[in-house]
Design an enzyme around this catalytic site. Structure first.
Site, PDB file in Angstrom:
ATOM      1  CG  ASN A   1      -1.783   1.166   1.395  1.00 54.37           C
ATOM      2  OD1 ASN A   1      -1.891   1.989   0.485  1.00 54.37           O
ATOM      3  ND2 ASN A   1      -2.421   1.289   2.558  1.00 54.37           N
TER       4      ASN A   1
ATOM      5  CG  HIS B   1      -6.024   2.004   5.360  1.00 55.02           C
ATOM      6  ND1 HIS B   1      -5.575   2.918   6.274  1.00 55.02           N
ATOM      7  CD2 HIS B   1      -5.017   1.102   5.208  1.00 55.02           C
ATOM      8  CE1 HIS B   1      -4.347   2.580   6.659  1.00 55.02           C
ATOM      9  NE2 HIS B   1      -3.995   1.482   6.026  1.00 55.02           N
TER      10      HIS B   1
ATOM     11  CD  GLU C   1      -3.847  -2.494   7.456  1.00 55.81           C
ATOM     12  OE1 GLU C   1      -2.693  -2.687   7.057  1.00 55.81           O
ATOM     13  OE2 GLU C   1      -4.507  -1.491   7.174  1.00 55.81           O
TER      14      GLU C   1
ATOM     15  N   GLY D   1       2.355   1.929  10.724  1.00 61.26           N
ATOM     16  CA  GLY D   1       3.380   2.963  10.559  1.00 61.26           C
ATOM     17  C   GLY D   1       4.190   3.247  11.808  1.00 61.26           C
TER      18      GLY D   1
ATOM     19  N   GLY E   1       4.749   1.035   4.650  1.00 60.02           N
ATOM     20  CA  GLY E   1       6.111   1.573   4.571  1.00 60.02           C
ATOM     21  C   GLY E   1       7.074   0.653   3.823  1.00 60.02           C
TER      22      GLY E   1
HETATM   23  P1  PGA Z   1       2.675   0.022   7.628  1.00 57.60           P
HETATM   24  O1  PGA Z   1       1.210   0.322   7.009  1.00 57.60           O
HETATM   25  O2  PGA Z   1       3.153  -1.243   7.021  1.00 57.60           O
HETATM   26  O3  PGA Z   1       3.511   1.219   7.217  1.00 57.60           O
HETATM   27  O4  PGA Z   1       2.508  -0.092   9.093  1.00 57.60           O
HETATM   28  C1  PGA Z   1       0.271  -0.688   6.834  1.00 57.60           C
HETATM   29  C2  PGA Z   1      -1.033  -0.119   6.322  1.00 57.60           C
HETATM   30  O5  PGA Z   1      -1.466   0.935   6.779  1.00 57.60           O
HETATM   31  O6  PGA Z   1      -1.665  -0.714   5.421  1.00 57.60           O
END
Ligand code: PGA
Length: 224
Positions: A7, A99, A148, A154, A207
């Site tokens: 993503n 999301h 999630e 993040g 990320g």
């Molecule tokens: P992240 O994001 O891998 O940067 O934690 C995941 C997401 O929000 O889909």
């Protein structure tokens, strides 16, 4: 089948998209011995780069599927600024819905998300529906649920694979969903721990999808 669904969120400009593909293609062509047969690798790009991504995927003949990060809850028509499911279907196989960043910053509630799910289905897009826990209601026709936890997104602090497995199991049991993936600080060093869990069918890295060499490491570390 295991899913790796990158993503990009609201990142990259046109040149950076080209250079991501140049680098990813180099890694892919130098490592043709790696077996990608049981993997579905998907990139969720910003709307504006979907045509560019589609043409780069076909130019390099890459084993990548394309998805959008959002869609309009309405059909074609007078909805200024929106991109609808039929427009997306020219470029995408997948679409992400609900999301936590859409729920938080754009106040998307269950009603609007349901409309998006219905629109996605009309255009035969595969839906990836995000939830932050096992309690959130999931529409019946979803293709993939992404678990999630908000605090793991993040932050570099991922949910433990055991706990993610437990939530995935409950989601499958209670909501009769077949495919559940985990997202939240997924990295090359932890991907195999998630994919090794019985009820986790893939991952949704944010990320770790931005740099092509890290994204490639996710692919190569699936079994490590
Ligand atoms: P992240 O994001 O891998 O940067 O934690 C995941 C997401 O929000 O889909």
């Amino acid at each position: 089948m295991k899913y790796i669904i990158g993503n990009w969120k609201s990142n990259k400009n046109q040149n950076e998209v080209s250079s991501w593909f140049d680098q990813f293609n180099n890694l892919y062509s130098q490592n043709k011995n790696i077996d990608l047969n049981n993997l579905e690798i998907v990139l969720l790009a910003p709307f504006i780069y979907l045509p560019q991504v589609k043409s780069l995927v076909s130019q390099y003949n890459l084993p990548l599927k394309i998805g959008a990060q959002n869609l309009s809850p309405f059909q074609m028509g007078a909805y200024t600024g929106e991109v609808n499911s039929f427009q997306l279907a020219d470029f995408c196989d997948y679409v992400l819905i609900g999301h936590s960043e859409r729920r938080k910053y754009f106040h998307e509630d269950n009603d609007i998300l349901m409309k998006k799910v219905i629109e996605a289905e009309k255009a035969h897009l595969k839906t990836i529906y995000c939830v932050g826990d096992a309690k959130t209601n999931i529409p019946d026709t979803i293709s993939i649920v992404a678990y999630e936890p908000v605090w793991a997104i993040g932050t570099g602090t991922a949910e433990t694979p055991d706990k993610a497995q437990e939530v995935a199991r409950i989601i499958k049991e209670k909501q009769s969903v077949k495919t559940v993936i985990y997202g939240g600080s997924v990295s090359p060093s932890n991907i195999a721990l998630y994919l090794g869990q019985e009820d986790i069918d893939g991952v949704l890295p944010g990320g770790a999808s931005l740099d092509p060499s890290i994204f490639w490491q996710l692919v190569t570390n699936v079994h490590s």
